[in-house]
Design a protein around this motif. Sequence first.
Motif, PDB file in Angstrom:
ATOM      1  N   GLN A 129     -15.009 -41.544  44.343  1.00  0.00           N
ATOM      2  CA  GLN A 129     -15.328 -42.419  43.218  1.00  0.00           C
ATOM      3  C   GLN A 129     -15.608 -43.854  43.656  1.00  0.00           C
ATOM      4  OE1 GLN A 129     -15.856 -41.504  39.939  1.00  0.00           O
ATOM      5  NE2 GLN A 129     -15.800 -39.489  40.950  1.00  0.00           N
ATOM      6  N   LEU A 130     -14.908 -44.323  44.662  1.00  0.00           N
ATOM      7  CA  LEU A 130     -15.205 -45.663  45.166  1.00  0.00           C
ATOM      8  C   LEU A 130     -16.593 -45.699  45.792  1.00  0.00           C
ATOM      9  CD1 LEU A 130     -11.821 -46.692  46.865  1.00  0.00           C
ATOM     10  CD2 LEU A 130     -12.672 -47.378  44.616  1.00  0.00           C
ATOM     11  N   ALA A 131     -16.938 -44.656  46.528  1.00  0.00           N
ATOM     12  CA  ALA A 131     -18.252 -44.623  47.173  1.00  0.00           C
ATOM     13  C   ALA A 131     -19.376 -44.551  46.151  1.00  0.00           C
ATOM     14  CB  ALA A 131     -18.323 -43.441  48.134  1.00  0.00           C
ATOM     15  N   ARG A 136     -15.986 -50.770  42.007  1.00  0.00           N
ATOM     16  CA  ARG A 136     -14.643 -50.232  41.792  1.00  0.00           C
ATOM     17  C   ARG A 136     -13.719 -50.606  42.956  1.00  0.00           C
ATOM     18  NH1 ARG A 136     -16.814 -44.200  40.051  1.00  0.00           N
ATOM     19  NH2 ARG A 136     -17.260 -44.694  37.852  1.00  0.00           N
ATOM     20  N   LYS A 137     -12.428 -50.695  42.629  1.00  0.00           N
ATOM     21  CA  LYS A 137     -11.428 -51.025  43.647  1.00  0.00           C
ATOM     22  C   LYS A 137     -10.193 -50.158  43.460  1.00  0.00           C
ATOM     23  CE  LYS A 137     -12.885 -55.809  44.324  1.00  0.00           C
ATOM     24  NZ  LYS A 137     -12.486 -57.246  44.360  1.00  0.00           N
ATOM     25  N   LEU A 356     -11.921 -46.593  33.058  1.00  0.00           N
ATOM     26  CA  LEU A 356     -11.777 -47.998  33.431  1.00  0.00           C
ATOM     27  C   LEU A 356     -13.118 -48.726  33.371  1.00  0.00           C
ATOM     28  CD1 LEU A 356      -9.283 -47.700  36.424  1.00  0.00           C
ATOM     29  CD2 LEU A 356      -8.857 -48.849  34.246  1.00  0.00           C
ATOM     30  N   ASP A 357     -14.179 -48.061  33.814  1.00  0.00           N
ATOM     31  CA  ASP A 357     -15.510 -48.674  33.714  1.00  0.00           C
ATOM     32  C   ASP A 357     -15.840 -48.997  32.262  1.00  0.00           C
ATOM     33  OD1 ASP A 357     -15.830 -48.431  36.428  1.00  0.00           O
ATOM     34  OD2 ASP A 357     -17.206 -46.726  36.352  1.00  0.00           O
ATOM     35  N   LYS A 358     -15.592 -48.048  31.391  1.00  0.00           N
ATOM     36  CA  LYS A 358     -15.878 -48.268  29.971  1.00  0.00           C
ATOM     37  C   LYS A 358     -15.037 -49.413  29.418  1.00  0.00           C
ATOM     38  CE  LYS A 358     -17.161 -43.470  28.816  1.00  0.00           C
ATOM     39  NZ  LYS A 358     -16.838 -42.331  27.915  1.00  0.00           N
ATOM     40  N   PHE A 372     -11.051 -57.405  35.046  1.00  0.00           N
ATOM     41  CA  PHE A 372     -11.875 -57.015  36.191  1.00  0.00           C
ATOM     42  C   PHE A 372     -11.038 -56.179  37.152  1.00  0.00           C
ATOM     43  CE2 PHE A 372     -10.020 -61.166  36.645  1.00  0.00           C
ATOM     44  CZ  PHE A 372      -9.423 -61.152  37.903  1.00  0.00           C
ATOM     45  N   TYR A 373     -11.740 -55.362  37.973  1.00  0.00           N
ATOM     46  CA  TYR A 373     -11.073 -54.647  39.053  1.00  0.00           C
ATOM     47  C   TYR A 373     -10.506 -55.658  40.047  1.00  0.00           C
ATOM     48  CZ  TYR A 373     -12.991 -49.997  37.888  1.00  0.00           C
ATOM     49  OH  TYR A 373     -13.297 -48.795  37.288  1.00  0.00           O
ATOM     50  N   SER A 374      -9.270 -55.412  40.455  1.00  0.00           N
ATOM     51  CA  SER A 374      -8.639 -56.361  41.358  1.00  0.00           C
ATOM     52  C   SER A 374      -7.701 -55.620  42.299  1.00  0.00           C
ATOM     53  CB  SER A 374      -7.892 -57.442  40.564  1.00  0.00           C
ATOM     54  OG  SER A 374      -7.413 -58.471  41.403  1.00  0.00           O
TER      55      SER A 374
END
Length: 1205
Positions: A129-131, A136-137, A356-358, A372-374
């Motif tokens: 999923q990260l790739a 994304r983090k 999370l994206d949504k 935000f992704y952190s």
Amino acid sequence: MRLAPLLAAIVPLAAGQALPPEHVDPAWVLPRPPPRCTADPSKPWCSRTAAARASGEPPAVGCSARAARGEYNTSSARVSGGHVLNVHLVAHTHDDVGWLKTVDEYYTGQNQSIQVAGVAYILDGVIEQLAADSRRKFVYVETAFFARWWAQQPDATRATVRRLVADGQLSFANGGWCMSDEATPLFVDMVEQQTAGLRFLKRELGVVPTVGWQVDPFGHSAFMGTLYALLGMRAYGFGRIDYQDRAKREAIRSLETVVAASPSLGPQSAVLAGAMRGYGPPVGFNWEWFDGADDPVQDDPSLRGYNVPHVVERFVNASLEQAEHYAHCEDGDCDIMFTMGSDFHYGNARSWFKNLDKLLHHVRADGRVNAFYSSPAAYYDAKAASAHRWAVKTDDWLPYCDGAAEYDAKADRVLDRGGHAYWTGYFTSRPALKKHVRVASALLQTCRHLELLYLARPSNDGGDGGDGGDGGGKPAPSSARLWLELSVAQHHDAVSGTARQHVTNDYQQRLSEGMAECDALVSRALDAAAARGARARATSARRARGEELSWAPCALNESRCERTFEMANESRVVRVAAYNPLAQPSGEEQLVRIPVPAGSAVSATAAGGASLDVQLVRAEEEAGSNADIALVRVRAVPALGASWFDLSIRPPARSSPGGTKSPDGTNAARTPSGGGGDAHARGAYTRARARRRLARAGEAHLTLGAFEPGGLALALKRGADGRVRTARLRAPAAHASGRPLEANLDMFIALYRSHTGDTRASCGDDERCRPGQASGAYIFRPNCTEGAAAPCAPERVGAGATGGGARLVRLTRGALCHEAKLSYAPWANVTLSVCARESALRVAWAVGPIPIDDGEGKEVVVRYETDLRSGGTFATDSNGRDMVARVRDARPTWRLNVTDPVSGNYYPVTALLTLADQPSGGVGATAGGGVGADALGGGRQLSVHVDRAQGGSSLADGTVELMVHRRLLHDDNRGVAEPLNETLCGCATCGCAGLRVSGVHWVQLGEADGARAMRDARALMQRELFPLELRFGRPRRAGAGAGAGPSDEAADADTGADALPPPVSGLRAPLDAQLHLLTAHDLTAADVPGAAPGARAASVRELLLRISHSVAAEEGGTPVKVDLAAIFEPRLVALLSVQEKLLGANARADPERARAAAPFTTATPIAPAPFAPVRGHVSDTTVVIAPLEIRTWVAKYVRAPTDAE
């Protein structure tokens, strides 16, 4: 079906309007009202929200055309300034390295009937999923799992992971092999497990974690913060603090604070610590399918169930509520963190990241908060860089209790709504495992020393003991296996004793396998150290045939030693090697205990034919045990060195009365003139004589010890019931008066009956009574006093109607030791030993099987009652490092609402608990002629040492109690779902006999002058944490060559090797008594998994070297200058260069960081270290080590082969 209500709900949603309140799904409602956002200057993040609400306009959320196609804008980043509320979303999983399933079951996903969890699939899915999306983090923690996964990945996947790490998508927090427990491990084991993980990450990924992550351990030690600071980390987050502490900190916005808990280190120990509100996602945002997943974000208005407005509103409200307790905006920087994940989450990584994206897309469109992704590093970096003036905490976060409470700011008090759930039981849970870990820890250091000193050599050396295999195609034994298995055992559900029984069995099997490999290594190294020529080659040949070790250990069970029990019907000689892992010679008073067959005649001979003092005492009676213990006073063993002696054993049939019989019916090991002779045991004769002596004396005392005038002594007395009790302890003179120190001492075994959770009779069913809360693996809840009343006293075992005392089973008086065995019940015994030249009373306790025939669980303590006037104060060690002051019924940072006067005053004792007289006026000398508290000014100090982690306290002035064993019949409902009922068959519910556990306390009495007593205590602590390691050669018939036994006598008879080898030392000279060589580790021979091929064959090798200072400044510790290049014997280790590293040996040390003030702005200054740190260049070999510093170097070295090799 009526369509009107449904259409009424859909139409406004399609138009982008807010859903009418009557259609709000109750599941999306916050558990508490959202905070009121006004133009409050203390809450600047509220301004945009307040303005939006005042306008009456609905939030700007909806579904764009791109979002409808699954393309979401998640590219938000942190905003600095402007009073924007930054919401850091940290995607993570918490993967226990064993708990309900074993570590390998958790990794592979096996045994799903217990728990649905498979870490291999979690990592597969997360990387995929990260790739798939560079925005994304994710953060990962447990290196033990990641290393397993990494070893199975093809090069292409490894390349992908390295790219994700370089781009900041995949990060690592903590970095240890596991997330260690904090209450029960020793500091050295915590350091080692962190080092294993950190070195792996550095080598494989180039990663150096900058934040710690202790989200699940059950309370947090003072040393944990110091450890992270010394690892170069600026901050750490954790999930659990006491519920009363949390209530106050939430109210005053102090959940994040600077911790500087080592006075000796001062700012060097400072780190920012953040207490999180658990470590799972906010309510309503859990998208893990197997774990009660919440509804996904449904953002397609053409489908029913569209919920974007409610998801966004709920998220914003949760953010504002979190900000009430965490946000500090002095510079306009407002930051909070949500942990998006929990135990073994992201098994369905796509579900998590899609939602999370949504969420981020629609919250961004809403505009009220900036989400935000952190990562933890990004969050704590923002906090550390803020201008906020952080409060400073100088103690620890123990003990931990869960519950509910509110804080009354006006009265500065906590209004309790819970309690009765103190997580203080696990300080003792599974004592056998805790001892196993402690023994493995000591062995690892010995194993590494010998691997470095005698087995590390150039590959073309050709001699036995090199880096090559054993000649039979097997790789050479290595310390690496034990290092990693011991690191797994530091997990917060391992050494803590809170895993299920079959998982505990797996931990112990892993330790045993790692120890077996180290045993093989130690055997080879001792052969090399003894330089035994042809004998060594014969040993190699036997090893190649798979035969037994030339030097073998005794079993963990003290009453049995295979090598001394072999050839039981013949007179034989067993050669014993004693290795000293300390950097100072062992004292002349050092006694070792060796099991031998009962009734044997035993003598011991050192190099040059000198006789050693020997005394025989009876071993503890166990099923099938028929043993004596030979007490042998060994000559001083060199620092980091070995010496040898021969133990001659004659069977009872051939014994002759060589010992000198004492008037008590016991046998001295040697005649008063010092002549040699055999030692015999006659323990069976002593009980009647001792009883007659006590009867003749009436209430008079019977004294153990007093080998020299004013020496250590313990007085026993007979009570009116005919039972014996301890009465008075006398220690050697430590005051200008020349008189000995004395204290009344009543020592006994007692028990608490465990609470079953049934509160109807004692309290009722009110929520504050915590009905259903039983004592269990985690929680200690005795079935006695609760509330603010004085704590109940534990029941004396065997007291009956007469009030206490014990049956005197055996009294032994010899030239080395006096011992008395006292029995309180068939399952509860102690043996008290006072030995010549020893400064501490040895209390060997044996408890179990704990009876449960009455249907009640029990928690057993050893209690020491004295006349010390301690004033409600005592101190416990923090993982073997700083001593932490304790005050009964109090906490340093809030006014404790006392709900549990027993368990709420329990603390972890990993090595030492001390108790001291508090200043007062009064009398001088004691009735016995010794010096009491007031004649000393500073008073007396009682120090009690433990041989494994235990829960302990001082529940009344002058008392110490330590919980040594627990056997429970109920679970405490904290997830393990199994009662803590350890049995001989390893099954908690099988109805087998309970486990018997034995151990040792050392009790010292000294002058509480703030320095001398603690220096003496520290010296004993070092000796007990790192004891002499004994190994036994194969027995030979008396008169045969050394090491020859029935199967190899012919092979070895011509060696002429019956002379004892001379002592050897790995050091050029001993180190200062304040220093300990904590790590001497050949990284070339035994690094973490994945070392480069061929590295073991290098002639220039790498050495990991650590030196720790063991005495705090307040205890009289002073800086010590050391020349690193001159530590080791140059023929063994010749240093070429050094580079100072962080404590984890994964990055270069920063000398300026050690000298600088804390990198935080604090509300009150952090007190400077009493001795300023001295730092030069990282490559300097002459260094100064200040009190309680731990310094780390990686050195290049070579070793020249010796003539014998």
